[in-house]
Design an enzyme around this catalytic site. Sequence first.
Site, short mmCIF file in Angstrom:
data_model
loop_
_atom_site.label_atom_id
_atom_site.label_comp_id
_atom_site.label_asym_id
_atom_site.label_seq_id
_atom_site.Cartn_x
_atom_site.Cartn_y
_atom_site.Cartn_z
N ASP A 80 43.76 35.52 36.80
CA ASP A 80 42.15 33.79 37.40
C ASP A 80 40.99 34.06 36.75
OD1 ASP A 80 41.50 36.55 37.81
OD2 ASP A 80 40.70 36.31 39.74
N GLU A 138 41.42 38.87 40.68
CA GLU A 138 40.81 40.54 39.54
C GLU A 138 39.30 40.45 40.24
OE1 GLU A 138 38.08 42.96 37.77
OE2 GLU A 138 38.43 40.63 36.75
N GLU A 139 38.25 38.57 39.88
CA GLU A 139 37.34 38.08 39.87
C GLU A 139 36.99 38.62 41.10
OE1 GLU A 139 35.14 38.51 37.44
OE2 GLU A 139 36.60 37.69 35.78
N ARG A 180 37.56 55.02 25.88
CA ARG A 180 37.49 56.23 25.77
C ARG A 180 37.95 57.42 27.17
NH1 ARG A 180 33.19 57.76 29.68
NH2 ARG A 180 31.88 58.82 28.08
N HIS A 369 32.00 35.90 31.27
CA HIS A 369 31.11 35.27 32.70
C HIS A 369 29.67 34.22 31.36
CE1 HIS A 369 32.64 37.77 35.78
NE2 HIS A 369 33.56 37.88 34.45
ZN LIG Z 1 35.45 39.14 34.75
ZN LIG Z 2 37.25 40.44 33.74
#
Ligand SMILES: [Zn+2]
Ligand SMILES: [Zn+2]
Length: 405
Positions: A80, A138-139, A180, A369
């Site tokens: 997305d 995902e956002e 990590r 972003h």
């Molecule tokens: Zn993002």
């Molecule tokens: Zn992302």
Amino acid sequence: MIETIRPLIAKHLNRILSIRWDIHKNPELSKEERKTAALVADILRETGMEVRTSVGGHGVLGVLRGRLPGGTVALRADMDALPMEEKTGLPDASFVKGVMHACGHDVHTAMVLGAALALAEMKDSLPGTVKFIFQPAEENNPEGGAPAMIREGVLKNPDVDALFGMHVWPALETGVVSTRPGALMGASDRLFLTISGRGAHGSEPENGIDAIAITAQVITALQTIVSRNVSPLDSAVVTLGTISGGDRYNVIAGEVRMEGTVRTVTPEIQDRMPGRIRSIAEGVAEGMGGGCSMDYVKGYPPLMNDPGLAERTIGKLKGILGPDHVVTAEKPALGGEDFSFFSREVPSLFLWLGCRPAGVTKEEMAPLHNNRFVPDEKAIPLGVEVLVFCALDFLESRKGEGERK
Ligand SMILES: [Zn+2]
Ligand SMILES: [Zn+2]
């Protein structure tokens, strides 16, 4: 192994880059990834692998079954884009007004498709199964696209033994990958507080309950959560980003509203935060004669890398890329990432892929972003190589063990 992988990726590289630009020019918002999902499914089908569409919304799952028995590994990408107007000035910028791939999910989708194209050619010698998970939304914090795909069984039948994902990372220069063991990305929660008092004439405090005076104490007291309730060796952030209240200079305010965000890096600290905030805010407000109501919206959980998988993969990647190109991150980042839902279910590793072009400083590079964010295209072949290597190397380590049902 790497000698087999590199020429295969080189062979598909132009295609991978053009897929990336195609997705970049046609970005789709969370839960609207129809065209992107269709493009992904078409490319996966070309390879002859089994493809499931509409998995948990617009999610797509590809299942590549190798000719040899073995375990199951999965690679995950997100599809997305964000509701923002692209200002990169690129000729191949977004065609869609007000929508932009400003988080690099176009790159992630193209890289996992690239890995699928390369791995499909190795099917005859593949010891086990590779799943390719393309998730929507995902956002869309706090909901996210991952939980719905998990509920629809993408991690089952055959059961996924290890999962890898990757995010372009503008703070790191192109050519570098980083991760990590343990926490890599934080939890991001939202907080809404309303302090109530009783309005009165500004000259007659004895007749009112001053919501602004209460709020001042609440804000100060909330700062002690991080300093007094969280171990100095762990970390957390409580930020109140907005405050509004009061009507007029000579009227005691009857109500104040605040909004904020809470970031944590372990599930235990995330779970403890709402209770601490509520008891401090309510206790202070009630002690001063007022009241407090709280809404707490839990966002994505912290992204926890499997320690064993992380150590092992970092070591192996140093061997193929050279120690200077693989950096163990000192600290987690506090941005949320819904890969974390997968990482709660199966041993997982999320990696950051450097995408800051040579000669560009960290200050000059637009962050994620940002509507000027341009990840370096030169990072893409390395990203595909790392994903393919992680998948193959994991399957090689499980060779002959057979799949779990
Ligand atoms: Zn993002
Ligand atoms: Zn992302």
